[in-house]
Design a protein around this motif. Structure first.
Motif, PDB file in Angstrom:
ATOM      1  N   CYS A   3       1.217 -21.031  26.879  1.00  0.00           N
ATOM      2  CA  CYS A   3       0.782 -19.970  25.972  1.00  0.00           C
ATOM      3  C   CYS A   3       1.124 -20.307  24.527  1.00  0.00           C
ATOM      4  N   ASN A  39       7.152 -11.525  32.703  1.00  0.00           N
ATOM      5  CA  ASN A  39       7.187 -10.309  31.884  1.00  0.00           C
ATOM      6  C   ASN A  39       6.919 -10.606  30.416  1.00  0.00           C
ATOM      7  N   CYS A  41       5.101 -13.430  29.232  1.00  0.00           N
ATOM      8  CA  CYS A  41       3.964 -14.324  28.995  1.00  0.00           C
ATOM      9  C   CYS A  41       2.698 -13.773  29.661  1.00  0.00           C
ATOM     10  N   SER A  42       1.804 -13.244  28.855  1.00  0.00           N
ATOM     11  CA  SER A  42       0.567 -12.643  29.377  1.00  0.00           C
ATOM     12  C   SER A  42      -0.323 -13.637  30.131  1.00  0.00           C
ATOM     13  N   LEU A  45       1.252 -14.217  33.478  1.00  0.00           N
ATOM     14  CA  LEU A  45       1.176 -12.994  34.276  1.00  0.00           C
ATOM     15  C   LEU A  45      -0.229 -12.807  34.829  1.00  0.00           C
ATOM     16  N   GLU A  46      -1.239 -13.129  34.020  1.00  0.00           N
ATOM     17  CA  GLU A  46      -2.625 -13.039  34.487  1.00  0.00           C
ATOM     18  C   GLU A  46      -2.862 -14.014  35.636  1.00  0.00           C
TER      19      GLU A  46
END
Length: 119
Positions: A3, A39, A41-42, A45-46
């Protein structure tokens, strides 16, 4: 995948271990590090959500079913053949299946009687 943000645990490491996390196969400390990363890192998490959905889908569609014996036999034969090819070893059985010869590359070795397989 990354990310671009600094994390205690690298994104590629988290994604490499996401199935272990889903299956609860990692120790408590590692599980907490992975949870913390997810929690924060979007993108991870996706990806975790996609993998979690895939795992649930597989369990729902394939759960409780056993593979047919013919499939298991074919898989064993394929694995055995692949291992022998990678080791550059051939195994040949005589007409009655009682003689086993092993050859390494171009050399042939006759196994002692105690090693030969009996049907």
């Amino acid at each position: 995948m990354s990310c671009g943000e600094p994390h205690e645990t690298d994104c590629k490491d988290v994604l490499a271990e996401v199935w272990m996390f889903l299956d609860q196969e990692c120790d408590k400390t590692r599980r907490e590090l992975l949870r913390q990363h997810l929690n924060e890192c979007s993108p991870c998490l996706e990806q975790y959500g996609i993998d979690e959905y895939l795992k649930a889908l597989l369990a729902r569609k394939c759960g409780g079913e056993a593979a047919p014996d013919t499939l298991k036999q074919r898989l064993r034969a394929t694995i055995r053949r692949t291992v022998l090819e990678q080791a550059e070893v051939t195994v040949e059985c005589g007409p009655e299946g009682k003689t086993v010869e092993v050859s390494l590359r171009a050399e042939r070795i006759e196994l002692p009687e105690t090693v030969k397989q009996d049907d």
